[in-house]
Design a protein around this motif. Sequence first.
Motif, PDB file in Angstrom:
ATOM      1  N   ARG A 291      -0.523   5.071  17.868  1.00  0.00           N
ATOM      2  CA  ARG A 291      -1.148   3.768  18.036  1.00  0.00           C
ATOM      3  C   ARG A 291      -0.986   2.867  16.813  1.00  0.00           C
ATOM      4  NH1 ARG A 291      -7.098   4.652  20.473  1.00  0.00           N
ATOM      5  NH2 ARG A 291      -7.031   2.359  20.338  1.00  0.00           N
ATOM      6  N   LEU A 292      -0.875   3.439  15.644  1.00  0.00           N
ATOM      7  CA  LEU A 292      -0.749   2.637  14.426  1.00  0.00           C
ATOM      8  C   LEU A 292       0.655   2.697  13.842  1.00  0.00           C
ATOM      9  CD1 LEU A 292      -4.192   3.227  12.653  1.00  0.00           C
ATOM     10  CD2 LEU A 292      -3.522   1.512  14.340  1.00  0.00           C
ATOM     11  N   ARG A 293       1.633   2.821  14.716  1.00  0.00           N
ATOM     12  CA  ARG A 293       3.029   2.764  14.254  1.00  0.00           C
ATOM     13  C   ARG A 293       3.283   1.399  13.615  1.00  0.00           C
ATOM     14  NH1 ARG A 293       8.062   1.524  16.645  1.00  0.00           N
ATOM     15  NH2 ARG A 293       7.065   1.096  18.648  1.00  0.00           N
ATOM     16  N   GLY A 294       3.908   1.406  12.447  1.00  0.00           N
ATOM     17  CA  GLY A 294       4.155   0.164  11.716  1.00  0.00           C
ATOM     18  C   GLY A 294       3.137  -0.113  10.618  1.00  0.00           C
ATOM     19  N   TRP A 295       2.085   0.726  10.539  1.00  0.00           N
ATOM     20  CA  TRP A 295       1.051   0.534   9.517  1.00  0.00           C
ATOM     21  C   TRP A 295       1.285   1.433   8.308  1.00  0.00           C
ATOM     22  CZ3 TRP A 295      -3.188  -2.628   8.904  1.00  0.00           C
ATOM     23  CH2 TRP A 295      -3.557  -3.433   9.993  1.00  0.00           C
ATOM     24  N   GLY A 296       0.909   0.926   7.149  1.00  0.00           N
ATOM     25  CA  GLY A 296       0.812   1.714   5.921  1.00  0.00           C
ATOM     26  C   GLY A 296      -0.523   1.411   5.278  1.00  0.00           C
ATOM     27  N   ALA A 297      -0.909   2.174   4.266  1.00  0.00           N
ATOM     28  CA  ALA A 297      -2.203   1.958   3.621  1.00  0.00           C
ATOM     29  C   ALA A 297      -2.083   2.126   2.119  1.00  0.00           C
ATOM     30  CB  ALA A 297      -3.247   2.923   4.181  1.00  0.00           C
ATOM     31  N   VAL A 298      -2.855   1.342   1.404  1.00  0.00           N
ATOM     32  CA  VAL A 298      -2.982   1.456  -0.050  1.00  0.00           C
ATOM     33  C   VAL A 298      -4.368   1.999  -0.344  1.00  0.00           C
ATOM     34  CG1 VAL A 298      -3.042   0.239  -2.251  1.00  0.00           C
ATOM     35  CG2 VAL A 298      -1.402  -0.455  -0.479  1.00  0.00           C
ATOM     36  N   HIS A 299      -4.407   3.171  -0.976  1.00  0.00           N
ATOM     37  CA  HIS A 299      -5.679   3.798  -1.333  1.00  0.00           C
ATOM     38  C   HIS A 299      -6.007   3.427  -2.771  1.00  0.00           C
ATOM     39  CE1 HIS A 299      -8.307   7.697  -1.387  1.00  0.00           C
ATOM     40  NE2 HIS A 299      -9.022   6.589  -1.430  1.00  0.00           N
ATOM     41  N   ILE A 300      -7.011   2.576  -2.947  1.00  0.00           N
ATOM     42  CA  ILE A 300      -7.417   2.175  -4.274  1.00  0.00           C
ATOM     43  C   ILE A 300      -8.484   3.152  -4.764  1.00  0.00           C
ATOM     44  CG2 ILE A 300      -8.919   0.421  -3.181  1.00  0.00           C
ATOM     45  CD1 ILE A 300      -7.437   0.218  -6.730  1.00  0.00           C
ATOM     46  N   LYS A 301      -8.151   3.917  -5.798  1.00  0.00           N
ATOM     47  CA  LYS A 301      -9.036   4.957  -6.329  1.00  0.00           C
ATOM     48  C   LYS A 301      -9.422   4.571  -7.751  1.00  0.00           C
ATOM     49  CE  LYS A 301      -8.139   9.227  -5.261  1.00  0.00           C
ATOM     50  NZ  LYS A 301      -7.469  10.553  -5.145  1.00  0.00           N
ATOM     51  N   ARG A 302     -10.399   3.683  -7.857  1.00  0.00           N
ATOM     52  CA  ARG A 302     -10.813   3.217  -9.175  1.00  0.00           C
ATOM     53  C   ARG A 302     -11.553   4.315  -9.927  1.00  0.00           C
ATOM     54  NH1 ARG A 302     -11.786  -1.545  -5.987  1.00  0.00           N
ATOM     55  NH2 ARG A 302     -10.262  -3.161  -6.487  1.00  0.00           N
ATOM     56  N   ALA A 303     -11.507   4.227 -11.231  1.00  0.00           N
ATOM     57  CA  ALA A 303     -12.026   5.305 -12.071  1.00  0.00           C
ATOM     58  C   ALA A 303     -13.546   5.380 -12.054  1.00  0.00           C
ATOM     59  CB  ALA A 303     -11.535   5.130 -13.504  1.00  0.00           C
ATOM     60  N   ASN A 304     -14.242   4.255 -11.748  1.00  0.00           N
ATOM     61  CA  ASN A 304     -15.698   4.266 -11.764  1.00  0.00           C
ATOM     62  C   ASN A 304     -16.225   3.248 -10.778  1.00  0.00           C
ATOM     63  OD1 ASN A 304     -16.174   1.581 -13.177  1.00  0.00           O
ATOM     64  ND2 ASN A 304     -14.889   2.615 -14.703  1.00  0.00           N
ATOM     65  N   GLU A 305     -17.534   3.198 -10.613  1.00  0.00           N
ATOM     66  CA  GLU A 305     -18.185   2.286  -9.682  1.00  0.00           C
ATOM     67  C   GLU A 305     -18.957   1.193 -10.413  1.00  0.00           C
ATOM     68  OE1 GLU A 305     -20.635   4.598  -7.143  1.00  0.00           O
ATOM     69  OE2 GLU A 305     -18.986   5.789  -6.331  1.00  0.00           O
ATOM     70  N   CYS A 306     -18.622   0.963 -11.666  1.00  0.00           N
ATOM     71  CA  CYS A 306     -19.388   0.036 -12.490  1.00  0.00           C
ATOM     72  C   CYS A 306     -18.792  -1.365 -12.520  1.00  0.00           C
ATOM     73  CB  CYS A 306     -19.491   0.572 -13.923  1.00  0.00           C
ATOM     74  SG  CYS A 306     -20.308   2.180 -14.024  1.00  0.00           S
ATOM     75  N   LEU A 329      -5.232  -2.527  -8.593  1.00  0.00           N
ATOM     76  CA  LEU A 329      -4.310  -3.278  -7.740  1.00  0.00           C
ATOM     77  C   LEU A 329      -3.323  -4.128  -8.529  1.00  0.00           C
ATOM     78  CD1 LEU A 329      -6.692  -4.377  -4.841  1.00  0.00           C
ATOM     79  CD2 LEU A 329      -4.901  -2.622  -4.780  1.00  0.00           C
ATOM     80  N   ARG A 330      -3.633  -4.417  -9.785  1.00  0.00           N
ATOM     81  CA  ARG A 330      -2.674  -5.177 -10.603  1.00  0.00           C
ATOM     82  C   ARG A 330      -1.397  -4.390 -10.855  1.00  0.00           C
ATOM     83  NH1 ARG A 330      -7.322  -7.047 -14.782  1.00  0.00           N
ATOM     84  NH2 ARG A 330      -7.961  -4.917 -14.255  1.00  0.00           N
ATOM     85  N   ASP A 331      -1.478  -3.068 -10.703  1.00  0.00           N
ATOM     86  CA  ASP A 331      -0.290  -2.241 -10.917  1.00  0.00           C
ATOM     87  C   ASP A 331       0.701  -2.331  -9.766  1.00  0.00           C
ATOM     88  OD1 ASP A 331      -1.089  -1.275 -13.410  1.00  0.00           O
ATOM     89  OD2 ASP A 331      -2.307   0.315 -12.508  1.00  0.00           O
ATOM     90  N   ILE A 332       0.299  -2.928  -8.634  1.00  0.00           N
ATOM     91  CA  ILE A 332       1.244  -3.051  -7.503  1.00  0.00           C
ATOM     92  C   ILE A 332       1.416  -4.497  -7.068  1.00  0.00           C
ATOM     93  CG2 ILE A 332       0.806  -0.728  -6.628  1.00  0.00           C
ATOM     94  CD1 ILE A 332      -0.931  -2.056  -4.434  1.00  0.00           C
ATOM     95  N   GLN A 333       0.961  -5.454  -7.853  1.00  0.00           N
ATOM     96  CA  GLN A 333       1.084  -6.840  -7.427  1.00  0.00           C
ATOM     97  C   GLN A 333       2.533  -7.331  -7.475  1.00  0.00           C
ATOM     98  OE1 GLN A 333      -1.730  -8.575 -10.227  1.00  0.00           O
ATOM     99  NE2 GLN A 333      -0.066  -9.531 -11.383  1.00  0.00           N
ATOM    100  N   GLY A 334       3.420  -6.543  -8.078  1.00  0.00           N
ATOM    101  CA  GLY A 334       4.834  -6.904  -8.060  1.00  0.00           C
ATOM    102  C   GLY A 334       5.613  -6.277  -6.917  1.00  0.00           C
ATOM    103  N   LEU A 335       4.924  -5.582  -6.012  1.00  0.00           N
ATOM    104  CA  LEU A 335       5.603  -4.868  -4.933  1.00  0.00           C
ATOM    105  C   LEU A 335       6.543  -5.752  -4.132  1.00  0.00           C
ATOM    106  CD1 LEU A 335       3.106  -2.401  -3.168  1.00  0.00           C
ATOM    107  CD2 LEU A 335       5.383  -1.888  -4.077  1.00  0.00           C
ATOM    108  N   TRP A 336       6.131  -6.991  -3.880  1.00  0.00           N
ATOM    109  CA  TRP A 336       6.912  -7.867  -3.003  1.00  0.00           C
ATOM    110  C   TRP A 336       7.733  -8.879  -3.797  1.00  0.00           C
ATOM    111  CZ3 TRP A 336       1.647  -6.775  -2.195  1.00  0.00           C
ATOM    112  CH2 TRP A 336       1.419  -5.852  -1.189  1.00  0.00           C
ATOM    113  N   MET A 337       7.871  -8.640  -5.106  1.00  0.00           N
ATOM    114  CA  MET A 337       8.688  -9.529  -5.928  1.00  0.00           C
ATOM    115  C   MET A 337       9.757  -8.731  -6.669  1.00  0.00           C
ATOM    116  SD  MET A 337       5.695 -12.119  -7.342  1.00  0.00           S
ATOM    117  CE  MET A 337       4.648 -10.772  -7.922  1.00  0.00           C
ATOM    118  N   THR A 338       9.390  -8.253  -7.833  1.00  0.00           N
ATOM    119  CA  THR A 338      10.353  -7.486  -8.651  1.00  0.00           C
ATOM    120  C   THR A 338      10.273  -5.999  -8.417  1.00  0.00           C
ATOM    121  OG1 THR A 338       8.759  -7.423 -10.479  1.00  0.00           O
ATOM    122  CG2 THR A 338      10.322  -9.258 -10.454  1.00  0.00           C
ATOM    123  N   GLY A 339       9.206  -5.553  -7.731  1.00  0.00           N
ATOM    124  CA  GLY A 339       9.042  -4.134  -7.458  1.00  0.00           C
ATOM    125  C   GLY A 339       8.188  -3.455  -8.518  1.00  0.00           C
ATOM    126  N   VAL A 340       7.806  -2.202  -8.240  1.00  0.00           N
ATOM    127  CA  VAL A 340       7.018  -1.418  -9.174  1.00  0.00           C
ATOM    128  C   VAL A 340       7.582   0.006  -9.230  1.00  0.00           C
ATOM    129  CG1 VAL A 340       4.925  -2.751  -8.760  1.00  0.00           C
ATOM    130  CG2 VAL A 340       5.350  -0.696  -7.412  1.00  0.00           C
TER     131      VAL A 340
END
Length: 346
Positions: A291-306, A329-340
Amino acid sequence: MGFGWPLMIARRTNLKLKQTIALQSQRHMSRLVLPPPKLITIDAFGTIYTPRPTVAEQYSNLYAVHFPLHDQIDPETLDASFKVVFKSLQQTHPNYAGGERNWWCRAIRDTFRTAKAAAFIDNDVAEDTEIFVLALYNHFNTGAAYALWPDISSFLAAIPAQTRLGVLSNSDTRSREVLRGLGIIAEETSDQDGAKNKSWIKTESHVLLSSEVGVEKPDPAIFETAVRVLVGEDDWPQSQPQSQDLQLQLQQQPEITKIDALNTAREILYWHIGDEAKRDIQPVITHGHGRLRGWGAVHIKRANECGDSTPGGHVVLKHSGTIIEVSDLRDIQGLWMTGVEVDVEE
């Protein structure tokens, strides 16, 4: 040779070891550049914004203001009580059954009763406690009780212009006011292209909430609804739910290579970003070939909840190229430009 010679040799050896480890790390990394997706959905609570200070601290502070003559309750006690009450209500009244205001007012009452707050035991102030419950409920209705995660603004600004952006959340309808108060949704008085107020969600209709859709994440139906509403029903890939035969075939497929994973990531049409593995990530893993063919997901696992987040972490491409794991998320903001640079987990 002197007494400093062994120390010099040790330092050189340590330097060579660090260089070797760094070189080996670089060899395992691959550069991933993605074409602009048709749709990006992003979770709200915990992904875009977070309570600041914590929910328990705000409960404790406001209780102290309303009931200065009663013994105060420490945030740790309230936090433990809230978690028990919240989990119980999710099970007995899923998706804010009975109305979100009644749901949350009950959660507040039960939290303070479970914590044995004196004001909620003293019958002489019963009317005052109801005033307090409503005040606490209203306190969390706006952006004043929350703060944006520091990586959100720059990440949203880097999303390609041709990509549709929406919020997909299990939060109640108050989240729209929170998002507007934090500058994520465009104000009604501003131009809807977001240019004046630097908002990224152009209209309230681009915020899809489980309480309105009728199903919660991880149900794949809410992701299907996002494609129909935000992209258009005709765009939905024609796919069928996985049969047992198909699931068996997928399990028997040969091991996915790094190149396969990178190519799979480049073919994804829709990305969902969230912080909860069960609700945001697992649906793509479970239903990615159905049912979710074509989907991907980004799991944001931040170091703390503060409310703190620091870029420069490790980016991992997992589950055959359908899941990206990152701590900022700043580590992947280049995904659709220069890449990461990503570490492909085979």
